[in-house]
Design a protein around this motif. Structure first.
Motif, mmCIF file in Angstrom:
data_model
loop_
_atom_site.group_PDB
_atom_site.id
_atom_site.type_symbol
_atom_site.label_atom_id
_atom_site.label_comp_id
_atom_site.label_asym_id
_atom_site.label_seq_id
_atom_site.Cartn_x
_atom_site.Cartn_y
_atom_site.Cartn_z
ATOM 1 N N LYS A 1 0.863 -1.190 0.000
ATOM 2 C CA LYS A 1 0.000 0.000 0.000
ATOM 3 C C LYS A 1 0.890 1.227 0.000
ATOM 4 O O LYS A 1 1.222 1.785 1.038
ATOM 5 C CB LYS A 1 -0.928 -0.003 1.203
ATOM 6 C CG LYS A 1 -1.701 -1.302 1.325
ATOM 7 C CD LYS A 1 -3.129 -1.078 1.737
ATOM 8 C CE LYS A 1 -3.876 -2.391 1.681
ATOM 9 N NZ LYS A 1 -5.301 -2.272 1.806
ATOM 10 N N THR A 2 1.349 1.601 -1.156
ATOM 11 C CA THR A 2 2.266 2.739 -1.248
ATOM 12 C C THR A 2 1.536 3.929 -1.863
ATOM 13 O O THR A 2 0.359 3.854 -2.173
ATOM 14 C CB THR A 2 3.476 2.378 -2.128
ATOM 15 O OG1 THR A 2 2.962 1.901 -3.355
ATOM 16 C CG2 THR A 2 4.342 1.337 -1.467
ATOM 17 N N VAL A 3 2.298 4.977 -2.022
ATOM 18 C CA VAL A 3 1.699 6.203 -2.563
ATOM 19 C C VAL A 3 1.192 5.942 -3.983
ATOM 20 O O VAL A 3 1.858 5.319 -4.795
ATOM 21 C CB VAL A 3 2.760 7.321 -2.591
ATOM 22 C CG1 VAL A 3 2.150 8.609 -3.130
ATOM 23 C CG2 VAL A 3 3.315 7.525 -1.199
ATOM 24 N N ALA A 4 0.035 6.440 -4.236
ATOM 25 C CA ALA A 4 -0.585 6.169 -5.532
ATOM 26 C C ALA A 4 0.018 7.026 -6.621
ATOM 27 O O ALA A 4 0.556 8.091 -6.360
ATOM 28 C CB ALA A 4 -2.065 6.472 -5.447
ATOM 29 N N THR A 5 -0.085 6.538 -7.824
ATOM 30 C CA THR A 5 0.275 7.370 -8.960
ATOM 31 C C THR A 5 -0.976 8.143 -9.354
ATOM 32 O O THR A 5 -2.026 7.561 -9.546
ATOM 33 C CB THR A 5 0.697 6.487 -10.141
ATOM 34 O OG1 THR A 5 -0.329 5.518 -10.326
ATOM 35 C CG2 THR A 5 2.000 5.798 -9.867
ATOM 36 N N THR A 6 -0.844 9.421 -9.411
ATOM 37 C CA THR A 6 -2.038 10.219 -9.703
ATOM 38 C C THR A 6 -1.986 10.753 -11.111
ATOM 39 O O THR A 6 -0.907 11.010 -11.652
ATOM 40 C CB THR A 6 -2.116 11.425 -8.753
ATOM 41 O OG1 THR A 6 -0.854 12.071 -8.785
ATOM 42 C CG2 THR A 6 -2.454 11.008 -7.337
#
Lengths: 251, 297
Positions: free
Chosen positions: B3-8
């Motif tokens: 659960k890492t930072v999402a690609t936006t």
């Protein structure tokens, strides 16, 4: 990359069905990959992933429904659509007797890119996948993970803005798998690439990624990976639950 | 699951939708680059496979050195155009052997198309943005380039056999070799769409290569065949391979055979059209072949 609100999606698969004789491989499948997003396509073996990829890459035309790439319909403007699409197929498709550069130059020519421009682009891409020093080596001397990285480089030679990968990490060791995931994620983050990534390896998916679950030719779940899992359920558990049930089309 | 930072997605900037750029060009120059690339790959593969080059040369040379030498005393070939005098059997058989090289090459290209389909590199070709018929035409031209190189390599060696081919004949034969190469390549292209697996290729040998070669004017003048069987003669006349051989035979002696040329061109167009239909994404074999293994519902 700039997208206007309401701009056409990178990939829009709308109501696609495909049959092989009496056998339905895809039933009313709709998928929308937004620009600059990473979407995971999950499905057990035989779910129809490869058929879907074949339809999107126009190996065969869908019998029903429509596929558009950045607004260019595959039926009406196949050239414009394919020019903006990069693909990494599940099977290894490099010429093993040719060198890395010869393989990439061949691909560049398939997209009408002259030699000079192609060589410059290839140098950039080989650096990106960390294989600049293997440019003149025959592909047969590369490891499985290295060939895969070359295939990713190849799929990007014509600067597509949408990349399709059909189980790109199958058969690779952990380290090579991580390398490939990292390369593709960096492309999404830094270059705004849109990606459709077919897999059944859950570690490759982030919670905030878009995801669809394909089961027996139907989409049975869609949303972010986090939203597909219910409560404390992991994505893997959610996936097993979904494919254990008879397929019911997701909204 | 990590659960890492999402690609936006990037923020909206432009309000008018512009075509998304790409590096390649889709015009005629782009197509010529594409054609050049396909031909180059075919040549690279050909020269990488030295055995293929040598076996392609050895086959007709064996015919010429052994078979023709054996028959020269038993078979006299009497006067028949384009020859102006009695010719030795070696002389008679050379054009047919050169076109035989092209026949084998056409089937070899077809075989490699089937192989490409099995291993998946056909998919890479077909995702090129150019129309599929242009891609098939490029494949065909690539195969013909290889087959013409082989035919001339054979003629270069056969030259030592005192064949009496005039210098102009070697030049005049080039368009004839191109035409016959295109015809045999087009036949191979259609076959490649019909052959399901590589293993089935033995039947192509039995049912295509051998009948085409033996029921033709390659090894014996057709009037001789007519003496023994009118039916066989008709079959040989209907065989487009006979016409390819005659076209090359006449061209090697600086003459033009219009009927042979018409048959060769017509056959090429017919088979190429059928191959394009067979490879069409909408109706062709790619869609009906049962699809990828395992994708069922």
């Amino acid at each position: 990359m700039s997208d206007a609100p309401g701009a056409s999606a990178a990939l829009d698969v709308a109501g696609v069905s495909h049959r092989f004789g009496a056998r339905a491989a895809l039933s009313d499948v709709s998928i929308r990959v937004e620009r600059g997003r990473f979407m995971a396509l999950l499905g057990p073996n035989g779910a129809g992933k490869t058929t879907l990829f074949s339809v999107i890459t126009r190996l065969y035309a869908s019998q029903d429904g429509r596929v558009s790439i950045f607004g260019h319909g595959l039926d009406r403007e196949p050239s414009r659509a394919l020019a903006r699409l990069g693909v990494v197929f599940q099977a290894r498709t490099l010429d093993t007797d040719l060198t890395v550069e010869q393989n990439l130059l061949y691909h560049a020519s398939l997209h009408g890119i002259g030699r000079k421009a192609a060589k410059a682009r290839i140098a950039v891409l080989l650096a990106r996948v960390g294989l600049s020093d293997r440019r003149d080596d025959k592909v047969r001397t590369l490891s499985g993970g290295q060939s895969r990285r070359i295939e990713i480089a190849r799929s990007l030679v014509h600067e597509p803005k949408l990349l399709l990968l059909d189980e790109p990490t199958v058969g690779l060791d952990l380290e090579s798998r991580a390398d490939i995931v990292a390369i593709v994620r960096a492309l999404v983050r830094e270059e705004g690439l849109s990606v459709l990534w077919a897999t059944h390896i859950f570690e490759e998916i982030d919670g905030a990624d878009d995801a669809v679950v394909l089961h027996k030719g139907r989409i049975v779940a869609r949303g972010t990976a986090n939203s597909i899992a219910q409560g404390d359920e992991s994505l893997e558990a959610a996936f097993r639950r979904l494919v254990a049930e008879p397929p019911r089309q997701a909204a | 699951m990590t659960k890492t930072v999402a690609t936006t997605p990037s923020t909206a900037a432009a309000s008018i939708e512009k075509p998304v750029p790409h590096l390649g060009r889709l015009d005629a120059i782009g197509y010529l680059i594409c054609l050049g690339g396909i031909v180059r790959r075919e040549l690279l593969r050909f020269f990488n496979q030295k055995e293929r080059f040598f076996s392609a040369l050895v086959r007709p040379l064996v015919w010429l050195f052994i078979f023709a030498a054996g028959f020269r005393n038993t078979l006299g070939v009497s006067i028949e155009p384009p020859y102006q005098t009695y010719v030795l059997y070696e002389v008679y058989v050379v054009p047919g052997l050169a076109v035989m090289i092209q026949l084998f090459n056409g089937m070899q290209s077809s075989l490699s198309m089937v192989y490409d389909r099995e291993v998946g590199s056909m998919k890479v070709l077909l995702t090129s943005p150019y129309p599929r018929w242009l891609l098939l035409l490029a494949k065909l031209i690539a195969g013909v380039t290889v087959s013409v190189v082989q035919a001339y390599a054979f003629l270069a060696i056969a030259w030592f056999w005192d064949l009496d081919i005039p210098a102009i004949g070697y030049v005049a034969a080039l368009p004839a070799f191109i035409a016959s190469g295109l015809m045999l390549g087009a036949i191979g292209l259609l076959l490649s769409s019909m052959v399901k697996q590589l293993e089935n290729f033995a039947s192509v040998m039995n049912f295509v290569i051998f009948p085409m070669f033996f029921a033709s004017s390659a090894l014996y003048p057709l009037w001789r065949i007519r003496e023994s069987s009118e039916t066989l003669y008709m079959i040989c006349m209907a065989n487009p391979f006979s016409h390819a051989v005659q076209l090359v035979r006449f061209a090697l002696y600086g003459q033009f055979e219009p009927i042979a040329c018409a048959v060769v061109v017509g056959t090429t167009i017919a088979f190429f059209t059928l191959a394009v239909i067979a490879y069409d994404p909408g109706r062709g074999i790619m869609a009906r072949r049962g699809g990828p293994a395992g994708d069922t519902a």
